[in-house]
Motif scaffolding. Structure first.
Motif, PDB file in Angstrom:
ATOM      1  N   MET A   1      -2.492   5.676   7.092  1.00 31.52           N
ATOM      2  CA  MET A   1      -2.915   5.223   5.772  1.00 31.52           C
ATOM      3  C   MET A   1      -4.063   6.079   5.237  1.00 31.52           C
ATOM      4  O   MET A   1      -4.104   6.410   4.046  1.00 31.52           O
ATOM      5  CB  MET A   1      -3.321   3.750   5.825  1.00 31.52           C
ATOM      6  CG  MET A   1      -2.159   2.818   6.147  1.00 31.52           C
ATOM      7  SD  MET A   1      -2.655   1.098   6.376  1.00 31.52           S
ATOM      8  CE  MET A   1      -2.828   0.576   4.671  1.00 31.52           C
TER       9      MET A   1
ATOM     10  N   ILE B   1      -3.894  11.908  -1.655  1.00 28.67           N
ATOM     11  CA  ILE B   1      -3.747  11.626  -3.092  1.00 28.67           C
ATOM     12  C   ILE B   1      -5.107  11.586  -3.781  1.00 28.67           C
ATOM     13  O   ILE B   1      -5.237  11.984  -4.942  1.00 28.67           O
ATOM     14  CB  ILE B   1      -2.972  10.299  -3.313  1.00 28.67           C
ATOM     15  CG1 ILE B   1      -2.583  10.148  -4.788  1.00 28.67           C
ATOM     16  CG2 ILE B   1      -3.776   9.101  -2.867  1.00 28.67           C
ATOM     17  CD1 ILE B   1      -1.651  11.200  -5.298  1.00 28.67           C
TER      18      ILE B   1
ATOM     19  N   LEU C   1      -2.583   9.443   3.985  1.00 30.94           N
ATOM     20  CA  LEU C   1      -1.911   9.356   2.689  1.00 30.94           C
ATOM     21  C   LEU C   1      -2.904   9.157   1.548  1.00 30.94           C
ATOM     22  O   LEU C   1      -2.810   9.815   0.507  1.00 30.94           O
ATOM     23  CB  LEU C   1      -0.902   8.206   2.708  1.00 30.94           C
ATOM     24  CG  LEU C   1       0.368   8.440   3.525  1.00 30.94           C
ATOM     25  CD1 LEU C   1       1.207   7.173   3.599  1.00 30.94           C
ATOM     26  CD2 LEU C   1       1.186   9.577   2.937  1.00 30.94           C
ATOM     27  N   LEU C   2      -3.873   8.254   1.734  1.00 35.55           N
ATOM     28  CA  LEU C   2      -4.833   7.986   0.667  1.00 35.55           C
ATOM     29  C   LEU C   2      -5.774   9.167   0.464  1.00 35.55           C
ATOM     30  O   LEU C   2      -6.137   9.495  -0.680  1.00 35.55           O
ATOM     31  CB  LEU C   2      -5.630   6.720   0.984  1.00 35.55           C
ATOM     32  CG  LEU C   2      -6.516   6.193  -0.145  1.00 35.55           C
ATOM     33  CD1 LEU C   2      -5.678   5.871  -1.380  1.00 35.55           C
ATOM     34  CD2 LEU C   2      -7.296   4.951   0.298  1.00 35.55           C
TER      35      LEU C   2
ATOM     36  N   TRP D   1       2.629   1.758  -3.387  1.00 40.45           N
ATOM     37  CA  TRP D   1       1.737   2.244  -4.443  1.00 40.45           C
ATOM     38  C   TRP D   1       1.319   3.697  -4.207  1.00 40.45           C
ATOM     39  O   TRP D   1       1.225   4.481  -5.164  1.00 40.45           O
ATOM     40  CB  TRP D   1       0.506   1.353  -4.546  1.00 40.45           C
ATOM     41  CG  TRP D   1       0.747   0.081  -5.279  1.00 40.45           C
ATOM     42  CD1 TRP D   1       0.771  -1.181  -4.767  1.00 40.45           C
ATOM     43  CD2 TRP D   1       1.030  -0.054  -6.689  1.00 40.45           C
ATOM     44  NE1 TRP D   1       1.061  -2.099  -5.756  1.00 40.45           N
ATOM     45  CE2 TRP D   1       1.220  -1.440  -6.940  1.00 40.45           C
ATOM     46  CE3 TRP D   1       1.149   0.846  -7.736  1.00 40.45           C
ATOM     47  CZ2 TRP D   1       1.502  -1.928  -8.213  1.00 40.45           C
ATOM     48  CZ3 TRP D   1       1.441   0.348  -9.010  1.00 40.45           C
ATOM     49  CH2 TRP D   1       1.616  -1.010  -9.237  1.00 40.45           C
ATOM     50  N   VAL D   2       1.077   4.068  -2.954  1.00 35.87           N
ATOM     51  CA  VAL D   2       0.674   5.452  -2.665  1.00 35.87           C
ATOM     52  C   VAL D   2       1.824   6.412  -2.946  1.00 35.87           C
ATOM     53  O   VAL D   2       1.629   7.492  -3.520  1.00 35.87           O
ATOM     54  CB  VAL D   2       0.194   5.595  -1.204  1.00 35.87           C
ATOM     55  CG1 VAL D   2       0.025   7.067  -0.837  1.00 35.87           C
ATOM     56  CG2 VAL D   2      -1.133   4.880  -1.017  1.00 35.87           C
TER      57      VAL D   2
ATOM     58  N   ALA E   1       2.058   6.865  -6.564  1.00 32.55           N
ATOM     59  CA  ALA E   1       0.957   7.734  -7.020  1.00 32.55           C
ATOM     60  C   ALA E   1       1.283   9.202  -6.787  1.00 32.55           C
ATOM     61  O   ALA E   1       1.026  10.056  -7.656  1.00 32.55           O
ATOM     62  CB  ALA E   1      -0.342   7.353  -6.304  1.00 32.55           C
ATOM     63  N   TYR E   2       1.867   9.509  -5.637  1.00 29.28           N
ATOM     64  CA  TYR E   2       2.268  10.896  -5.362  1.00 29.28           C
ATOM     65  C   TYR E   2       3.352  11.357  -6.338  1.00 29.28           C
ATOM     66  O   TYR E   2       3.302  12.483  -6.856  1.00 29.28           O
ATOM     67  CB  TYR E   2       2.779  11.029  -3.922  1.00 29.28           C
ATOM     68  CG  TYR E   2       1.710  11.276  -2.893  1.00 29.28           C
ATOM     69  CD1 TYR E   2       1.134  12.529  -2.739  1.00 29.28           C
ATOM     70  CD2 TYR E   2       1.271  10.258  -2.054  1.00 29.28           C
ATOM     71  CE1 TYR E   2       0.157  12.764  -1.787  1.00 29.28           C
ATOM     72  CE2 TYR E   2       0.293  10.467  -1.098  1.00 29.28           C
ATOM     73  CZ  TYR E   2      -0.260  11.730  -0.969  1.00 29.28           C
ATOM     74  OH  TYR E   2      -1.239  11.958  -0.032  1.00 29.28           O
TER      75      TYR E   2
ATOM     76  N   PHE F   1       0.828  -1.205   0.000  1.00 30.71           N
ATOM     77  CA  PHE F   1       0.000   0.000   0.000  1.00 30.71           C
ATOM     78  C   PHE F   1       0.865   1.258   0.000  1.00 30.71           C
ATOM     79  O   PHE F   1       0.651   2.173  -0.799  1.00 30.71           O
ATOM     80  CB  PHE F   1      -0.935  -0.001   1.224  1.00 30.71           C
ATOM     81  CG  PHE F   1      -1.635   1.321   1.455  1.00 30.71           C
ATOM     82  CD1 PHE F   1      -2.807   1.621   0.778  1.00 30.71           C
ATOM     83  CD2 PHE F   1      -1.115   2.263   2.332  1.00 30.71           C
ATOM     84  CE1 PHE F   1      -3.450   2.839   0.979  1.00 30.71           C
ATOM     85  CE2 PHE F   1      -1.750   3.480   2.535  1.00 30.71           C
ATOM     86  CZ  PHE F   1      -2.922   3.760   1.860  1.00 30.71           C
ATOM     87  N   TYR F   2       1.843   1.287   0.898  1.00 35.51           N
ATOM     88  CA  TYR F   2       2.710   2.470   0.987  1.00 35.51           C
ATOM     89  C   TYR F   2       3.510   2.666  -0.304  1.00 35.51           C
ATOM     90  O   TYR F   2       3.695   3.808  -0.750  1.00 35.51           O
ATOM     91  CB  TYR F   2       3.649   2.350   2.194  1.00 35.51           C
ATOM     92  CG  TYR F   2       2.981   2.652   3.511  1.00 35.51           C
ATOM     93  CD1 TYR F   2       2.548   3.939   3.818  1.00 35.51           C
ATOM     94  CD2 TYR F   2       2.771   1.660   4.460  1.00 35.51           C
ATOM     95  CE1 TYR F   2       1.934   4.226   5.020  1.00 35.51           C
ATOM     96  CE2 TYR F   2       2.158   1.931   5.676  1.00 35.51           C
ATOM     97  CZ  TYR F   2       1.737   3.218   5.943  1.00 35.51           C
ATOM     98  OH  TYR F   2       1.124   3.502   7.139  1.00 35.51           O
TER      99      TYR F   2
END
Length: 312
Positions: free
Chosen positions: A264, A271, A267-268, A8-9, A12-13, A5-6
């Motif tokens: 989490m 984005i 961060l989500l 991919w995030v 994405a950023y 998850f971290y």
């Protein structure tokens, strides 16, 4: 799963921020940046990007806390009546013939005053009574503002636009002003992460473990209200972020552990709102779609998916 998850995030950023810097009604020649291009990049687009991230973080983490406090998967940061008080503030600014800039300022002040009054009235009541008082006061303010907007007529378009959510007026001053409550709120929420875990077990269980349930819940809601009030003051009303981001995290992690979920969600949420704002200002450029419209457009179907798949 959490490690992925971290990763991919972060990816994405790293992709979205440069993309958002490059997208706009004015093209940027990165090979030779003139004074105008630098102003557009560093004084207009970059503050807007950071403001979207900060507001997304605050709304998502606030949504998680509100859902845990009420033990209700469809609770929203606006549940206490913040939306109605913000609308009231914007209408009040118009009636006092203030400049458009003060719609957000008055919205913020009314959010703060409204929240403090509600919590003061319900000081010796339980959390359910607090919710009822908030809904009743919210309905009263909603009736007043709706009637006022109706009387204002065509000139109310500015108020309605602000209420749909708008980040076009972002500045470094706003980024700095919002960074302070974000840091403070996240620090407080993280300190209370174990209490939030316990609250999900029920009030009786929490009391047996030594948690002052009413005091803990009210303090958390006060901090949440202040956080959302800051967001409203800078961006107007932006729905669904605080509703769907916590559910998405639960779906991905299969946990209610706030030690994991709080960072989490931050961060989500950041984005997600950045992607929505970038999409809203680029898809019909140079016309901008209000960010509240975009979050509802993407958020509502996702929420329905979560509901019908029994994830909430």
């Amino acid at each position: 799963m959490i490690f992925r998850f971290y990763i991919w995030v972060i990816i994405a950023y790293l992709i979205t921020i440069p993309l958002a810097l490059n997208i706009g009604s004015v093209g940027i020649d990165w090979g030779s940046l003139d004074t105008t291009s630098k102003i557009i990049l560093f004084d207009i687009r970059l503050p807007r990007i950071l403001l979207a991230i900060l507001i997304g973080m605050l709304l998502a983490s606030s949504g998680l806390v509100v859902q845990s406090v009420f033990a209700n998967p469809i609770a929203d940061p606006y549940i206490i009546g913040i939306a109605s008080s913000a609308t009231f503030g914007a209408v009040l600014a118009y009636l006092l013939k203030m400049a458009d800039f003060y719609y957000g300022t008055m919205g913020f002040l009314c959010c703060v005053i409204f929240s403090l009054i509600i919590f003061s009235i319900s000081k010796r009541q339980n959390i359910t009574t607090l919710l009822i008082i908030g809904i009743a006061a919210s309905s009263f303010l909603g009736a007043f503002t709706t009637f006022s907007i109706y009387l204002i007529g065509e000139d109310s378009f500015k108020i309605i636009t602000w209420l749909m959510g708008y980040l076009g007026g972002a500045s470094w001053h706003q980024v700095f002003m919002l960074f302070i409550p974000l840091t403070g709120c996240m620090f407080y929420f993280y300190l209370k992460r174990f209490e939030l875990d316990i609250l999900l077990s029920g009030d009786d269980e929490a009391k047996s473990l030594g948690v002052n349930v009413n005091k803990c819940k009210k303090n958390l809601l006060i901090v949440t209200s202040m956080a959302v009030a800051f967001c409203v003051g800078f961006s107007g009303l932006i729905g669904f972020v605080g509703l769907i981001i916590p559910h998405t995290i639960r779906m991905l992690t299969k946990t209610n552990n706030h030690t994991l979920m709080l960072p989490m969600c931050c961060l989500l949420g950041g984005i997600f709102l950045l992607l929505c704002d970038t999409f809203g200002r680029s898809v019909l450029a140079p016309i901008e779609i209000p960010i509240g419209v975009i979050t509802a457009f993407f958020g509502a179907p996702l929420f329905l998916y979560l509901a019908f798949s029994k994830r909430i």
